[in-house]
Write a protein that holds these residues in place. Structure first.
Motif, PDB file in Angstrom:
ATOM      1  N   PRO A 179      -7.991  13.849 -11.875  1.00 44.85           N
ATOM      2  CA  PRO A 179      -7.444  14.563 -10.713  1.00 44.85           C
ATOM      3  C   PRO A 179      -7.251  13.717  -9.466  1.00 44.85           C
ATOM      4  O   PRO A 179      -6.366  13.991  -8.655  1.00 44.85           O
ATOM      5  N   ASN A 180      -8.065  12.676  -9.300  1.00 48.06           N
ATOM      6  CA  ASN A 180      -8.004  11.892  -8.068  1.00 48.06           C
ATOM      7  C   ASN A 180      -7.576  10.445  -8.302  1.00 48.06           C
ATOM      8  O   ASN A 180      -7.890   9.558  -7.498  1.00 48.06           O
ATOM      9  N   ALA A 181      -6.844  10.218  -9.374  1.00 45.99           N
ATOM     10  CA  ALA A 181      -6.356   8.864  -9.653  1.00 45.99           C
ATOM     11  C   ALA A 181      -5.342   8.410  -8.613  1.00 45.99           C
ATOM     12  O   ALA A 181      -5.097   7.209  -8.467  1.00 45.99           O
ATOM     13  N   ASP A 182      -4.756   9.362  -7.885  1.00 52.86           N
ATOM     14  CA  ASP A 182      -3.805   8.981  -6.832  1.00 52.86           C
ATOM     15  C   ASP A 182      -4.480   8.111  -5.763  1.00 52.86           C
ATOM     16  O   ASP A 182      -3.842   7.251  -5.146  1.00 52.86           O
ATOM     17  N   LYS A 183      -5.779   8.344  -5.566  1.00 54.25           N
ATOM     18  CA  LYS A 183      -6.529   7.513  -4.614  1.00 54.25           C
ATOM     19  C   LYS A 183      -6.521   6.047  -5.066  1.00 54.25           C
ATOM     20  O   LYS A 183      -6.314   5.135  -4.258  1.00 54.25           O
ATOM     21  N   HIS A 184      -6.721   5.820  -6.358  1.00 54.02           N
ATOM     22  CA  HIS A 184      -6.711   4.456  -6.909  1.00 54.02           C
ATOM     23  C   HIS A 184      -5.323   3.835  -6.757  1.00 54.02           C
ATOM     24  O   HIS A 184      -5.199   2.639  -6.419  1.00 54.02           O
ATOM     25  N   ILE A 185      -4.288   4.629  -7.005  1.00 57.93           N
ATOM     26  CA  ILE A 185      -2.916   4.111  -6.898  1.00 57.93           C
ATOM     27  C   ILE A 185      -2.632   3.662  -5.472  1.00 57.93           C
ATOM     28  O   ILE A 185      -2.050   2.595  -5.246  1.00 57.93           O
ATOM     29  N   ARG A 186      -3.060   4.447  -4.505  1.00 52.83           N
ATOM     30  CA  ARG A 186      -2.869   4.069  -3.101  1.00 52.83           C
ATOM     31  C   ARG A 186      -3.673   2.812  -2.762  1.00 52.83           C
ATOM     32  O   ARG A 186      -3.217   1.952  -2.005  1.00 52.83           O
ATOM     33  N   GLU A 187      -4.881   2.704  -3.349  1.00 52.67           N
ATOM     34  CA  GLU A 187      -5.693   1.505  -3.117  1.00 52.67           C
ATOM     35  C   GLU A 187      -5.018   0.245  -3.670  1.00 52.67           C
ATOM     36  O   GLU A 187      -5.250  -0.857  -3.167  1.00 52.67           O
ATOM     37  N   ARG A 188      -4.180   0.425  -4.682  1.00 49.83           N
ATOM     38  CA  ARG A 188      -3.417  -0.693  -5.233  1.00 49.83           C
ATOM     39  C   ARG A 188      -2.176  -0.985  -4.405  1.00 49.83           C
ATOM     40  O   ARG A 188      -1.446  -1.933  -4.692  1.00 49.83           O
ATOM     41  N   GLY A 189      -1.900  -0.135  -3.389  1.00 53.98           N
ATOM     42  CA  GLY A 189      -0.780  -0.392  -2.483  1.00 53.98           C
ATOM     43  C   GLY A 189       0.514   0.290  -2.855  1.00 53.98           C
ATOM     44  O   GLY A 189       1.585  -0.095  -2.364  1.00 53.98           O
ATOM     45  N   PHE A 190       0.440   1.342  -3.703  1.00 52.70           N
ATOM     46  CA  PHE A 190       1.655   2.020  -4.139  1.00 52.70           C
ATOM     47  C   PHE A 190       1.704   3.453  -3.623  1.00 52.70           C
ATOM     48  O   PHE A 190       0.674   4.069  -3.351  1.00 52.70           O
ATOM     49  N   SER A 191       2.895   3.993  -3.547  1.00 49.19           N
ATOM     50  CA  SER A 191       3.089   5.378  -3.115  1.00 49.19           C
ATOM     51  C   SER A 191       2.636   6.338  -4.209  1.00 49.19           C
ATOM     52  O   SER A 191       2.714   6.024  -5.405  1.00 49.19           O
ATOM     53  N   THR A 192       2.178   7.511  -3.793  1.00 48.40           N
ATOM     54  CA  THR A 192       1.787   8.547  -4.770  1.00 48.40           C
ATOM     55  C   THR A 192       2.666   9.793  -4.636  1.00 48.40           C
ATOM     56  O   THR A 192       2.287  10.871  -5.056  1.00 48.40           O
ATOM     57  N   ASP A 193       3.853   9.617  -4.069  1.00 46.95           N
ATOM     58  CA  ASP A 193       4.777  10.750  -3.963  1.00 46.95           C
ATOM     59  C   ASP A 193       5.213  11.256  -5.339  1.00 46.95           C
ATOM     60  O   ASP A 193       5.606  12.412  -5.491  1.00 46.95           O
ATOM     61  N   ASN A 194       5.136  10.368  -6.339  1.00 44.43           N
ATOM     62  CA  ASN A 194       5.559  10.741  -7.691  1.00 44.43           C
ATOM     63  C   ASN A 194       4.371  11.033  -8.612  1.00 44.43           C
ATOM     64  O   ASN A 194       4.493  10.994  -9.839  1.00 44.43           O
ATOM     65  N   PHE A 195       3.205  11.333  -8.048  1.00 45.87           N
ATOM     66  CA  PHE A 195       1.972  11.575  -8.815  1.00 45.87           C
ATOM     67  C   PHE A 195       1.864  13.048  -9.211  1.00 45.87           C
ATOM     68  O   PHE A 195       2.070  13.938  -8.388  1.00 45.87           O
ATOM     69  N   VAL A 196       1.532  13.301 -10.478  1.00 53.79           N
ATOM     70  CA  VAL A 196       1.346  14.667 -10.981  1.00 53.79           C
ATOM     71  C   VAL A 196       0.062  14.711 -11.800  1.00 53.79           C
ATOM     72  O   VAL A 196      -0.141  13.894 -12.708  1.00 53.79           O
ATOM     73  N   TYR A 197      -0.800  15.665 -11.490  1.00 57.91           N
ATOM     74  CA  TYR A 197      -2.073  15.832 -12.212  1.00 57.91           C
ATOM     75  C   TYR A 197      -1.897  16.859 -13.328  1.00 57.91           C
ATOM     76  O   TYR A 197      -1.563  18.013 -13.078  1.00 57.91           O
ATOM     77  N   VAL A 198      -2.107  16.410 -14.569  1.00 63.52           N
ATOM     78  CA  VAL A 198      -2.051  17.306 -15.731  1.00 63.52           C
ATOM     79  C   VAL A 198      -3.313  17.044 -16.554  1.00 63.52           C
ATOM     80  O   VAL A 198      -3.369  16.078 -17.317  1.00 63.52           O
TER      81      VAL A 198
END
Length: 405
Positions: A179-198
């Motif tokens: 559910p909160n992998a978007d936090k890791h993606i942002r920490e890597r320096g990428f946008s999470t506008d295209n993030f979907v939790y399934v």
């Protein structure tokens, strides 16, 4: 829509784990879509691997086209597994044009645990002018770094990190089980506008009548003898820190409480020896049961127990299938997990306790045991209501499909 899902370890109801690709694909097929799963013919996760004579051998299972890629067998996490992964990746790289031209996908999903399959998925998507999707199961290479202690400068970690970053940079959508992998993606320096939790889910409406097994017979005996059963089902691995459960059993003074572990795993013998050397007599280790018999096991337990080792990795959330099985069985749950999400607390279907804390486990066991039968039933039912509302594969497949569209 033509959907191509690449998952090295994909299984089915007939082969065993992992089940998520199969359940998703089956729902998509029922919705009228064409689904192809590209997988290796050998996986350590499956109970039964397919028999394959040639590369890219097709097999249709419940309307899903499986394409098996011939790979070498292996045992453990050593050189053999690396060779297996390398063979799978190399054959996809050399044959991506053939795959693209034959299956003509509109959506390509890279879905293996490790991120390397993003490269052939990207090539296929580009050739077909289709959308590219990256599905996160575990965070690699963060998982081997946190759990295995690998340095970020390790050559394998560097390769995996490049692949993960490539996936985040080039995917049209990122779908995550966590559910909160978007936090890791942002920490890597990428946008999470295209993030979907399934998240992971459960299958309903498929009750079967499997044969009686010794583990179930033993559980019935214990219930007839008046024992209050606290049970864990599944893999006995270091990540599940089941020695905490043994320590809890030793600290439990109530003679009518018994702790049960059903399953196998690479540390089962160590756990049995640990219990024996510490003279823990109110715990039993039972053999695993057939998948179709699991609900019969859960219905004989008074409390279902789940635990995970303390890990910084869980700051991004967890989605354990075992938990949803417990909820579906409508049993009170002790959740000995420290993560950024807590479904047990959210719906009130049990008691959440700190990880690796046997005193807290014992306190939770006695608290649930002291409840009236009606209160225990209501507690378990809250979990059942929650999982039916949020985690059926039909609903999750629709959510995933909406992301693909």
């Amino acid at each position: 829509m033509n959907i191509l899902l690449i998952n090295h370890y994909a299984g089915s109801d007939y082969h065993g784990m992992e089940f998520r690709p199969y359940y998703m694909a089956r729902e998509w097929v029922n919705m009228g879509h064409n689904v192809t799963i590209l997988a290796a013919d050998y996986s350590h996760l499956r109970k039964k691997n397919p028999k394959v004579d040639k590369d890219f051998q097709e097999e249709v299972i419940d309307g899903i086209t499986y394409v098996w890629v011939k790979t070498p067998e292996y045992h453990g996490n050593g050189v053999g597994r690396i060779k297996n992964i390398s063979t799978f990746m190399w054959k996809l790289r050399m044959n991506y044009k053939k795959v693209a031209d034959k299956y003509k996908p509109n959506a390509v999903i890279a879905s293996s645990t490790y991120p390397l399959d993003i490269y052939p998925a990207h090539r296929i998507a580009k050739r077909c002018n289709s959308k590219l999707f990256f599905e996160i199961h575990d965070l690699w290479p963060l998982s081997p770094m946190e759990i295995g202690g690998y340095s970020e400068k390790n050559p394998a970690i560097v390769i995996l990190q490049r692949a993960e970053d490539f996936a985040y940079r080039n995917s049209d959508k990122i779908i995550s089980i966590l559910p909160n992998a978007d936090k890791h993606i942002r920490e890597r320096g990428f946008s999470t506008d295209n993030f979907v939790y399934v998240p992971n889910g459960i299958i309903i409406g498929e009750k079967k009548v499997p044969p009686m097994e010794k583990s179930i017979e033993r559980l019935k005996e214990l219930k007839e003898q008046g024992y209050f059963l606290v049970g864990y089902t599944g893999n006995h691995s270091p990540a599940n820190v089941l020695d905490t459960m043994i320590d809890s059993a030793k600290k439990t003074k109530d003679e009518k409480v018994k702790y049960i572990l059903v399953g196998n795993g690479n540390v089962k013998n160590e756990l049995m020896q640990y219990a024996k050397s510490n003279n823990v007599t109110n715990i039993e280790f039972l053999d695993p049961v057939l998948k179709d018999n699991m609900d019969n096991v859960l219905q004989l337990l008074d409390i279902c127990y789940i635990s995970l080792k303390k890990q910084n990795l869980f700051n991004y959330g967890v989605s354990p299938n075992k938990l949803f099985d417990y909820m579906m069985a409508a049993r009170p749950i002790i959740y000995a997990v420290e993560a950024s999400n807590d479904p047990v607390k959210d719906c009130g279907c049990g008691i959440s306790v700190p990880a690796e804390n046997p005193d807290a486990v014992v306190e939770a066991v006695m608290k649930i045991k002291s409840l009236s039968d009606e209160e225990k039933k209501e507690m378990g039912q809250r979990g059942n209501d929650y999982v039916l509302a949020n985690h059926t594969y039909h609903g999750l497949a629709e959510k995933f499909l909406n992301a693909l569209k």
